[in-house]
Enzyme design. Structure first.
Site, short mmCIF file in Angstrom:
data_model
loop_
_atom_site.label_atom_id
_atom_site.label_comp_id
_atom_site.label_asym_id
_atom_site.label_seq_id
_atom_site.Cartn_x
_atom_site.Cartn_y
_atom_site.Cartn_z
N SER A 142 0.85 -1.18 0.00
CA SER A 142 0.00 0.00 0.00
C SER A 142 0.89 1.23 0.00
O SER A 142 2.08 1.16 0.35
CB SER A 142 -0.88 0.00 1.27
OG SER A 142 -1.51 1.24 1.47
N TYR A 155 -2.08 -1.34 10.21
CA TYR A 155 -2.06 -1.51 8.76
C TYR A 155 -0.75 -0.99 8.18
O TYR A 155 -0.11 -1.64 7.34
CB TYR A 155 -3.25 -0.78 8.16
CG TYR A 155 -3.48 -1.03 6.69
CD1 TYR A 155 -4.25 -2.10 6.25
CD2 TYR A 155 -2.97 -0.16 5.72
CE1 TYR A 155 -4.49 -2.31 4.91
CE2 TYR A 155 -3.20 -0.36 4.36
CZ TYR A 155 -3.96 -1.44 3.96
OH TYR A 155 -4.19 -1.65 2.63
#
Length: 280
Positions: A142, A155
């Protein structure tokens, strides 16, 4: 150009929706046989029915190492070989910050987001070596795996760790003809984003359009990302066109990580809450 994955066999985790679904359908269109894995059995079966013969669904919890091992075995039993492993499944998980996050929650996020990528590498690499064929492993990290501020603590840490796995795999597996790369999506509007805000299904399309409009300002290219953007990059990195590319973490983010910009997490959250107020 068609047939860029002709006669290849691919596994895509998280393949029943979003980036995984867009990639699966693009791979099939380019000649691949695909096994998608997901915990959403109903959605997975629907995708399988739309692509009879070219795509199979396997229920799989990628946080469980044995499930990933069984997934690879299923692909071999079904299509006879494996050429591509796309470790894509993931969730946003616990949004707690440094002073609130619990160790058990953090460990669970690492197991799902990072441990699943390790499992995917392990079992795909074993099969590639048995075949003596080489192979391509692709993982979804990401923009949050490259910079702080894109998402929550757990995350962000887990997605950074994926980068380390990719680089370690490049060093260890390249002598066997096995490539490992990663894609780092920026803000990508998909149905999963709507469900994470609890948006009713009948409002999901409107929600995505609303978020996409708000997120157009978050990167130099003036539009939000869509799953097809990530699928296009995945196709290239998994194809033979990328045979001399390994250890790369490719941002697919409209230039977002190339510049200093505003906090996308805040913008998305505010837009989501605003939409829910207007829709209620």
């Amino acid at each position: 150009m068609n047939g860029r994955l002709q006669d290849k066999v691919a596994i895509i985790t998280g393949g029943a929706s979003g980036i995984g679904l867009a990639s699966a359908e693009r791979f099939v269109a380019e000649g691949a046989k695909v096994v998608i894995a997901d915990i959403n059995d109903a959605a997975g079966r629907q995708v399988e029915a739309r692509h009879a013969g070219a795509l199979r669904f396997r229920s799989c919890d990628v946080a469980v190492d044995a499930d990933v091992e069984a997934l690879v075995a299923f692909a071999i039993e079904t299509f006879g070989r494996l050429d591509i492993m796309f470790n894509n499944a993931g969730i946003q998980g616990d949004r707690a910050g440094f002073t609130e996050i619990e160790a058990t929650s953090f460990d669970a996020m690492l197991r799902l987001l990072t441990g699943s990528v390790l499992s995917g590498h392990k079992y795909a690499a074993r099969q590639f070596r048995r075949q003596n064929s080489g192979g391509a492993i692709l993982s979804t990290t990401s923009a949050a795996g490259l910079l702080g501020g894109y998402s929550n603590l757990g995350y962000t840490a887990a997605k950074h760790a994926i980068v380390g796995i990719v680089r370690a795999a490049t060093f260890e597996l390249a002598p066997y003809g096995i490539r490992s790369n990663a894609i780092a999506p920026g803000v990508t509007v998909s149905p999963i984003m709507a469900s994470s805000f609890g948006v009713p299904a009948e409002h999901a399309d409107a929600f995505q359009d609303f978020i996409a409009e708000r997120c157009a300002v978050l990167q130099p290219v003036p539009r939000a990302g869509r799953p097809r953007d990530i699928a296009n990059a995945a196709l290239f990195l998994c194809s033979d066109e990328a045979e001399w590319i390994s250890g790369v973490v490719l941002p697919v983010d409209g230039g977002g990580t190339a510049i200093t910009h505003c906090d996308p997490t805040t913008v998305v959250a505010q837009a989501g809450m605003e939409f829910m107020k207007t829709a209620s």
